[in-house]
Design a protein around this motif. Structure first.
Motif, short mmCIF file in Angstrom:
data_model
loop_
_atom_site.label_atom_id
_atom_site.label_comp_id
_atom_site.label_asym_id
_atom_site.label_seq_id
_atom_site.Cartn_x
_atom_site.Cartn_y
_atom_site.Cartn_z
N UNK A 122 69.79 27.61 24.82
CA UNK A 122 69.62 29.06 24.85
C UNK A 122 68.59 29.49 23.81
N UNK A 123 67.32 29.15 24.00
CA UNK A 123 66.30 29.33 22.96
C UNK A 123 65.94 30.77 22.61
N UNK A 124 66.18 31.72 23.50
CA UNK A 124 65.81 33.11 23.21
C UNK A 124 66.81 33.72 22.22
N UNK A 125 66.29 34.48 21.28
CA UNK A 125 67.12 35.07 20.23
C UNK A 125 68.24 35.94 20.79
N UNK A 126 67.95 36.64 21.88
CA UNK A 126 68.97 37.53 22.43
C UNK A 126 70.15 36.77 23.05
N UNK A 127 69.98 35.45 23.23
CA UNK A 127 71.04 34.62 23.80
C UNK A 127 71.77 33.80 22.73
N UNK A 128 71.54 34.11 21.48
CA UNK A 128 72.11 33.32 20.39
C UNK A 128 73.63 33.16 20.52
N UNK A 129 74.32 34.22 20.92
CA UNK A 129 75.78 34.17 20.98
C UNK A 129 76.30 33.21 22.06
N UNK A 130 75.43 32.75 22.94
CA UNK A 130 75.85 31.82 23.98
C UNK A 130 75.78 30.36 23.52
N UNK A 131 75.09 30.12 22.42
CA UNK A 131 74.96 28.75 21.92
C UNK A 131 76.32 28.24 21.48
N UNK A 132 76.63 27.00 21.84
CA UNK A 132 77.95 26.45 21.56
C UNK A 132 78.17 26.14 20.08
N UNK A 133 77.15 26.34 19.26
CA UNK A 133 77.33 26.21 17.81
C UNK A 133 77.21 27.57 17.10
N UNK A 134 77.26 28.65 17.86
CA UNK A 134 77.30 29.99 17.27
C UNK A 134 78.66 30.17 16.57
N UNK A 135 78.72 31.04 15.60
CA UNK A 135 79.91 31.16 14.75
C UNK A 135 81.20 31.47 15.51
N UNK A 136 81.11 32.23 16.60
CA UNK A 136 82.35 32.52 17.33
C UNK A 136 82.90 31.27 18.01
N UNK A 137 82.02 30.39 18.47
CA UNK A 137 82.47 29.12 19.04
C UNK A 137 83.02 28.21 17.95
N UNK A 138 82.37 28.19 16.79
CA UNK A 138 82.86 27.37 15.69
C UNK A 138 84.28 27.80 15.30
N UNK A 139 84.56 29.09 15.34
CA UNK A 139 85.90 29.58 15.02
C UNK A 139 86.92 29.07 16.04
N UNK A 140 86.51 28.99 17.30
CA UNK A 140 87.42 28.46 18.33
C UNK A 140 87.70 26.99 18.09
N UNK A 141 86.67 26.23 17.74
CA UNK A 141 86.88 24.80 17.47
C UNK A 141 87.80 24.62 16.27
N UNK A 142 87.59 25.44 15.26
CA UNK A 142 88.43 25.35 14.06
C UNK A 142 89.89 25.61 14.41
#
Length: 219
Positions: A122-142
């Protein structure tokens, strides 16, 4: 990469509800004890399994553990299922679902390892939240990982790797292993590495494979 629809794969998934959870309701917790022959075995999860070369090989090599392949595309889920049935992998389940709901499908601190292999950058900045290493995903993994659990990540995308290192660092994660050329690390690491379909293709072209292992520290 989106796979071309394969009717046989969709049909196969429909015929094996005991092996594939096809887009379950995130509001309903999954009782994994009814889906594995031995629920006491350690659990490992791959998010975005593609055609399943990595997760099926891992499940075959480690019958003492349970594995869940999380994959959004039903055609890919069907391809994984075909391999599971051929190899008789009773320690592998397939979850056809959106990773955004991951923490709804697993009990807190129930997994030992989560694998992210060649995720969409997801290289475009506006798609940052879709990256699987974005902070909301990291919280789910935690939330899903046990206190001693860890995250393993591989990509051929230098931009996603740099972003992920920064994102995990900002989240307070600890790095156990980092590499900007995984296939040229020491023999033990290279021998232990299981290639995905994409990894094999990219490495054959001479592209470096970036990798890291990280954990969330003591909870």
């Amino acid at each position: 990469m989106r796979l071309r629809n394969k009717p046989w794969a969709v049909k196969l998934v429909g015929e094996h509800p005991e092996s594939v959870l096809d887009r379950p309701d995130p509001a309903s917790k999954i009782d994994w004890s009814k889906r594995f022959t031995d629920i006491s075995r350690p659990l490992e999860i791959e998010v975005g399994s593609g055609k399943g070369r990595f997760i099926t090989t891992l499940a075959e090599q480690h019958p003492e553990k349970n594995f869940v392949a999380v994959e959004l595309q039903i055609t890919a889920a069907g391809i994984i299922l075909r391999t599971k049935l051929e190899k008789k992998l009773d320690n592998l389940q397939i979850l056809c679902a959106d990773a955004a709901n991951l923490d709804s499908f697993f009990s807190p601190h129930s997994a030992e390892t989560i694998y992210l292999n060649f995720s969409d950058p997801w290289p475009k900045s506006r798609h940052e939240k879709r990256r699987l290493t974005y902070k909301t995903f990291l919280a789910k993994y935690q939330a899903i990982l046990a206190p001693h659990g860890h995250l393993e990540f591989k990509t051929d995308n230098a931009g996603l790797y740099a972003y992920s290192v920064l994102s995990m660092n900002n989240f307070g994660m600890h790095f156990d292993f980092v590499s900007v050329d995984l296939h040229h690390e020491n023999d033990e690491i290279v021998t232990r590495n299981i290639e995905t379909e994409y990894e094999h293709k990219f490495a054959a072209k001479g592209n470096p494979i970036y990798a890291l292992h990280a954990d969330f520290g003591v909870k």
